[in-house]
Each structure stands twice: as C-alpha cells, then as structure tokens.
Design an enzyme around this catalytic site. Structure first.
Site, short mmCIF file in Angstrom:
data_model
loop_
_atom_site.label_atom_id
_atom_site.label_comp_id
_atom_site.label_asym_id
_atom_site.label_seq_id
_atom_site.Cartn_x
_atom_site.Cartn_y
_atom_site.Cartn_z
N ALA A 247 0.72 -1.22 0.09
CA ALA A 247 -0.02 -0.15 -0.09
C ALA A 247 0.88 1.32 -0.07
CB ALA A 247 -1.08 -0.03 1.10
N ALA A 248 2.01 1.05 -0.09
CA ALA A 248 2.96 2.35 -0.09
C ALA A 248 2.63 3.46 -1.06
CB ALA A 248 4.49 1.98 -0.20
N GLY A 249 2.78 3.05 -2.25
CA GLY A 249 2.52 3.96 -3.26
C GLY A 249 1.08 4.60 -3.23
N ASP A 250 0.05 3.75 -3.01
CA ASP A 250 -1.29 4.41 -2.82
C ASP A 250 -1.48 5.15 -1.58
OD1 ASP A 250 -1.98 2.97 -5.28
OD2 ASP A 250 -2.47 1.15 -4.09
#
Length: 299
Positions: A247-250
C-alpha cells in the site's frame, strides 16, 4: 469544498508470505494467507477518506461475493460508492500477491475493472467536473483514462499515478497536474535511470517539459524528489522496518491529494504523505494498513 473523486480499480487481493520468490516450475510453501480489499483506485480512495477528504469512488466490481465485500469495505472507511457499479456476469478484479522480505510481487486479473469504459464515465461528467480533484491510475482501460483527462483538463486538478506503467501520449500528460511515478515507472516516461539526486532532478525537468505541473518521483527507501512550484526538492525517506510495501504508493498518492485539496502547501503535503506511507509499510495488507490522519499528525 474538498470533494475527491477517485476513478479507478477495485480488486480483492489474495496475499501470501514466502521466504523467497519461487523459480519457474517450482512449488514451495508459503504462510499467512489472507484476503485483503485492494486495487490502486480503491486503495487511494481509502487513503483520501482516512485523511478526512470527502471521497467518492468511481469504478466497477463484479456481481459476486468479492464485489459485495469490496463495496462494503469502502463504505466502512467512509468512501461514497454512489457512482460504483456492480457489473453482472463479470468477475471482480483480483490480485495474487506474494510478499517476500517486505517486498511484493503481483499478478493481476482486471475483471470488472476492464469494463470501466469512456461511455460509463461520460454518464458522470457533471459529477466529475464538480470535484475539487480527480485521481486516476492505470488499472482501468487507457481510453477511459484519456477520456477523463480530456474532459477535465484545465477544469479540475488531475492526480495521475501511472501504475502499472504503460506509454502515455504527451497530449495527455500535458493535461495532468500531479504525476506520481515511482523510480521504475519514471524511467518509462523520461528514459532516465535514477541513481542520484541529480538524475532525479533531471527526470523532473523532463516531466515538466512534457507539461506536467507538479511531478513527484517516489524513490522507496531512498525518499522522494519533486517540484513544489518553485524549485526541485529532495527529501529522504523516514526510516522504518518495512514488512509489506503493497500500500505504500497508494497511501502516498491518496494522502497527497487529500492534503492538497485542504489547502496544504506542496512541501507540507509531501511531508504528511511520506509519514502516512512510512506507517503503512510497517503493516500487512493494503487498505487496512493505511493510517488515519490522527496517526500522521502525531509523528
């Protein structure tokens, strides 16, 4: 008004941890299997909502058990699903995710996301034009992304996260306000392999030359490089022990948009988005890993 419409994908993630990536033809043991609501569009919508933005998701799921679960999950986080369609006789998008030493590999079947057509979004043109910002990714058909940019260019701020990366016409890039590739995705649009801050700034210059107002390049554990409207800026990443980067980029993209529409400066928005992303990677899963605004303002 801080209404954000996220036009994009919703998937059910099927996640399993492994000690290493299996070789072709190899069967190996994994552990910790779980189902997790995901999809870049839905994840970014949850991030926006958890940051306090009035968030609406626009996309499609199948008329199956996963579709109902995804719709209920979004609603539980405060995301409005009035524009979301459950498409009959189509499966919900799924992602098979292998997590190995904190990094992930993903195989995606788009399912109902492939039915998010230009005709579908034209039905909601008035609603899209009423938004404070519209967020896009590339897990829906490209012709729909292009239609949205042409519809909204110069009228509504557009946040485009180019993932998974595919070629994009320069005409479309000229309509994008905020562009958030990671360093690998950035290479497709600039032909620059980022090995230094100078490389990152060169890539930002190229992206701005394509007409993008605010390019931001996320560099994982190395930090971020971005243009804040006045100058190029590099910031180091916060040091954390990552266990799942799904979920880092989102989380970063959704938090950034939520902060911008509430009036934060680019520098303030990036700081908060970095904090949110740093927390998310210390947790397993996607939407459930995204922190709330009360967590990032304490840091």
């Amino acid at each position: 008004m801080n209404k954000i419409i996220v036009l994009g994908s919703a998937n059910m993630d099927m996640v399993m941890r492994t000690s290493r990536v299996p070789e072709i033809g190899e069967t190996m043991r994994g552990e910790g299997f779980f189902l997790s609501p995901g999809g870049k569009g839905a994840n970014q919508a949850v991030a926006c909502a958890k940051m306090g933005a009035d968030t609406w998701f626009m996309g499609k799921v199948g008329d199956d058990i996963f579709g109902g679960s995804l719709a209920d999950g979004l609603a539980s986080y405060g995301v409005r699903t009035d524009y979301m369609v459950r498409e009959p006789n189509v499966t919900t998008g799924v992602a098979a995710i292998t997590v190995c030493n904190g990094n992930n590999s993903i195989i995606l079947d788009g399912g109902a996301n492939n039915q998010v057509t230009p005709e579908y979004i034209r039905r909601y043109e008035r609603e899209l034009l009423s938004a404070s910002a519209v967020m896009l990714q590339l897990e829906i058909p490209m012709e729909t992304v292009y239609e949205a940019v042409r519809m909204l260019k110069g009228k509504v701020p557009i946040f485009l996260n180019p993932a998974p990366a595919v070629p994009i016409d320069d005409e479309i890039l000229r309509g994008v306000d905020y562009f958030t590739p990671n360093e690998i995705e950035c290479r497709m649009y600039t032909n620059i392999e980022i090995r230094s801050t100078e490389d990152a700034f060169h890539a930002l210059h190229i992206l701005r030359g394509k007409g993008i107002q605010y390019p931001l390049i996320t560099l994982g554990e190395k930090g971020i490089a971005y243009y804040n409207g006045t100058e190029n800026v590099y910031k180091e990443a916060l040091k954390v022990k990552a266990i799942d980067t799904t979920a880092a980029g989102d989380t970063f993209s959704g938090t950034l948009a939520a902060m911008i529409v509430t009036g934060k400066s680019m520098d303030e928005a990036v700081d908060l988005a970095q904090r949110a992303s740093a927390i998310a990677v210390t947790r397993l899963g996607a939407q459930e890993a995204i922190p709330g605004i009360e967590e990032i303002v304490k840091q």
